[in-house]
Design a protein around this motif. Structure first.
Motif, short mmCIF file in Angstrom:
data_model
loop_
_atom_site.label_atom_id
_atom_site.label_comp_id
_atom_site.label_asym_id
_atom_site.label_seq_id
_atom_site.Cartn_x
_atom_site.Cartn_y
_atom_site.Cartn_z
N VAL A 340 0.83 -1.20 0.00
CA VAL A 340 0.00 0.00 0.00
C VAL A 340 0.86 1.26 0.00
O VAL A 340 0.56 2.24 -0.68
N ASN A 341 1.96 1.24 0.75
CA ASN A 341 2.82 2.41 0.85
C ASN A 341 3.65 2.64 -0.40
O ASN A 341 3.94 3.79 -0.76
N TYR A 342 4.06 1.56 -1.07
CA TYR A 342 5.03 1.69 -2.17
C TYR A 342 4.47 1.26 -3.52
O TYR A 342 5.21 1.21 -4.50
N ARG A 343 3.17 0.97 -3.61
CA ARG A 343 2.59 0.45 -4.85
C ARG A 343 2.82 1.40 -6.02
O ARG A 343 2.67 2.62 -5.90
N ASN A 344 3.21 0.83 -7.15
CA ASN A 344 3.42 1.58 -8.40
C ASN A 344 4.45 2.69 -8.26
O ASN A 344 4.34 3.74 -8.90
N GLY A 345 5.44 2.46 -7.41
CA GLY A 345 6.55 3.40 -7.32
C GLY A 345 6.32 4.59 -6.42
O GLY A 345 7.18 5.46 -6.31
N ARG A 346 5.17 4.65 -5.74
CA ARG A 346 4.95 5.78 -4.83
C ARG A 346 5.61 5.48 -3.49
O ARG A 346 5.41 4.44 -2.90
N ASP A 347 6.39 6.39 -3.00
CA ASP A 347 7.01 6.24 -1.69
C ASP A 347 6.19 7.07 -0.72
O ASP A 347 6.49 8.23 -0.45
N ALA A 348 5.13 6.46 -0.19
CA ALA A 348 4.21 7.21 0.65
C ALA A 348 4.77 7.47 2.04
O ALA A 348 4.22 8.28 2.78
N TYR A 349 5.87 6.80 2.38
CA TYR A 349 6.49 7.11 3.67
C TYR A 349 7.29 8.41 3.57
O TYR A 349 7.26 9.24 4.47
N THR A 350 7.98 8.58 2.45
CA THR A 350 8.70 9.83 2.21
C THR A 350 7.75 10.96 1.84
O THR A 350 7.93 12.11 2.24
N HIS A 351 6.70 10.60 1.06
CA HIS A 351 5.72 11.59 0.59
C HIS A 351 4.33 11.16 1.07
O HIS A 351 3.52 10.65 0.28
N PRO A 352 4.03 11.34 2.35
CA PRO A 352 2.77 10.82 2.93
C PRO A 352 1.51 11.38 2.31
O PRO A 352 0.43 10.78 2.44
N GLN A 353 1.61 12.51 1.62
CA GLN A 353 0.42 13.08 0.99
C GLN A 353 -0.16 12.14 -0.07
O GLN A 353 -1.33 12.26 -0.44
N LYS A 354 0.65 11.20 -0.56
CA LYS A 354 0.19 10.28 -1.60
C LYS A 354 -0.87 9.30 -1.09
O LYS A 354 -1.63 8.74 -1.89
N ILE A 355 -0.89 9.06 0.22
CA ILE A 355 -1.94 8.20 0.78
C ILE A 355 -2.67 8.91 1.92
O ILE A 355 -3.24 8.26 2.80
N ALA A 356 -2.65 10.23 1.89
CA ALA A 356 -3.30 11.01 2.96
C ALA A 356 -4.79 10.66 3.06
O ALA A 356 -5.34 10.56 4.17
N GLY A 357 -5.44 10.47 1.92
CA GLY A 357 -6.86 10.13 1.93
C GLY A 357 -7.13 8.78 2.57
O GLY A 357 -8.12 8.61 3.29
N GLN A 358 -6.24 7.82 2.32
CA GLN A 358 -6.42 6.50 2.90
C GLN A 358 -6.17 6.51 4.40
O GLN A 358 -6.88 5.85 5.17
N ILE A 359 -5.17 7.27 4.84
CA ILE A 359 -4.90 7.39 6.27
C ILE A 359 -6.07 8.06 6.97
O ILE A 359 -6.51 7.64 8.05
N ALA A 360 -6.62 9.11 6.35
CA ALA A 360 -7.76 9.81 6.95
C ALA A 360 -8.99 8.90 7.03
O ALA A 360 -9.75 8.97 8.00
N ALA A 361 -9.18 8.04 6.03
CA ALA A 361 -10.33 7.14 6.03
C ALA A 361 -10.28 6.16 7.19
O ALA A 361 -11.31 5.80 7.76
N VAL A 362 -9.09 5.73 7.56
CA VAL A 362 -8.94 4.77 8.65
C VAL A 362 -8.94 5.45 10.01
O VAL A 362 -9.53 4.93 10.97
N PHE A 363 -8.32 6.63 10.13
CA PHE A 363 -8.10 7.25 11.43
C PHE A 363 -9.02 8.43 11.76
O PHE A 363 -9.22 8.73 12.93
#
Length: 369
Positions: A340-363
């Motif tokens: 989930v964090n690195y799918r298709n080359g996205r480094d969501a740990y370095t660039h958390p905005q890439k999964i900000a919507g998913q984090i907000a949905a859970v938390f």
């Protein structure tokens, strides 16, 4: 009267959906090695291509696609199915009606088997709510369960934020990353159940501290890149899997001495596969090239990541009868968090905005009841 859709006419849709959700490979599910070709090859024509009549059955294609993402090495029919189903689902998705259209879009973005459990639960509740017929009591219970856990996560994040602010690591190590929420996302992916609060908190604290150490060594080492051979050997050693397991195992009721000995055995193929999913998925988006072009590097890492998933699925199907499911699920969830964090080359740990919507949905955002 319309004929039954091809997949569902012989009960295959239900079976492969169930196998995909359970994480079961097709041959292991039947214990008969020649059953798999008999089941799926019946949908192929004399030229070995899937029948064109299948291309109009969206629900059947979706189930087949999900099942194909639980494939292991040697399941050639499922290799063919990935390309076949993804092509036709992409072709027809804009013509589908909700909620099936939303479900297909989600599956193409993130197959269920490789997704973080609470995030997938959030999506499925949304799909199920718009589906007919549905069980309203079951739907309400699912919503209450999700919101209850979300409130627990908020409390844990509150306590972790206070700890993080008191630690004040960023002022001491300015190059360290401020990734508390992202680290907690890994913790909830690893162990999401309410009784595992200790494990989530401990994983988050350990992970954030490990990142500080990692950044410190990267200064010290001056960005030196290992050889490809060194890279492969060090995949497990440089991962966080042992940190996660150290704090995760004590909370498992099924953590017997035999199970712990199995985890620590070498080589543990399931553990190696899980860490390689993480390492290779992360490196798809990196700038490391190992002497070849960027495109060749990306293709190679994608292939390595797919092979790692097949390795893990193989171990799941062979080890689950001798090792507790809880123990195996920890390794599976580690790979899922990485996917989930690195799918298709996205480094969501370095660039958390890439999964900000998913984090907000859970938390953050509760489900309306």
């Amino acid at each position: 009267m319309c004929a039954s859709p091809p997949f569902r006419s012989c009960g295959v849709e239900v079976g492969i959906r169930r196998m995909a959700c359970d994480g079961t490979n097709m041959a292991a599910a039947t214990n008969v090695t020649d059953t798999l070709p008999n089941v799926f090859n019946k949908f192929k024509d004399e030229d070995g291509e899937f029948e064109k009549t299948l291309t109009s059955d969206a629900k059947g294609l979706l189930s087949f696609y999900e099942a194909a993402n639980v494939r292991i090495h040697g399941e050639d029919v499922l290799e063919d199915a990935v390309a076949f189903t993804s092509h036709h689902l992409n072709r027809m998705v804009q013509e589908l009606e909700p909620p099936l259209q939303c479900q297909v879009k989600r599956a193409l973005e993130q197959p269920v088997h490789r997704g973080v459990p609470r995030l997938e639960a959030r999506h499925y509740i949304s799909f199920y709510e718009r589906n007919e017929p549905k069980n309203d009591i079951l739907l309400k219970l699912a919503k209450l369960d999700f919101n209850y856990l979300q409130n627990l996560y908020k409390k844990e994040l509150h306590d972790l934020s206070r700890w993080w602010n008191e630690l004040d690591l960023i002022s001491k190590l300015p190059y360290a990353r401020d990734r508390l929420v992202e680290g907690y996302f890994w913790g909830t992916a690893f162990r999401f159940q309410p009784q595992h609060s200790y494990a989530r908190i401990a994983i988050t604290k350990s992970e954030t501290n490990c990142q500080g150490l990692q950044q410190t060594y990267a200064v010290v080492l001056g960005g030196q890149m290992p050889t490809y051979e060194e890279y492969m050997v060090n995949t497990v050693v440089t991962s966080c899997i042992y940190v996660f397991l150290t704090v995760g195992i004590p909370g498992l009721k099924s953590a017997s001495k035999e199970a712990i000995d199995w985890v620590m055995s070498e080589p543990n193929k399931a553990l190696i596969a899980s860490t390689r999913v993480c390492r290779h998925a992360d490196d798809i988006g990196s700038d490391e090239q190992y002497g070849v072009s960027k495109e060749e590097t990306v293709d190679k890492f994608k292939q390595l990541c797919e092979n790692a998933w097949k390795d893990f699925n193989t171990e799941w199907s062979t080890e689950i009868s001798t090792v507790s499911k809880d123990m195996m699920e920890q390794l599976l969830n580690y790979a899922r968090a990485a996917e989930v964090n690195y799918r298709n080359g996205r480094d969501a740990y370095t660039h958390p905005q890439k999964i900000a919507g998913q984090i907000a949905a859970v938390f953050m955002h509760p489900i309306a009841i």
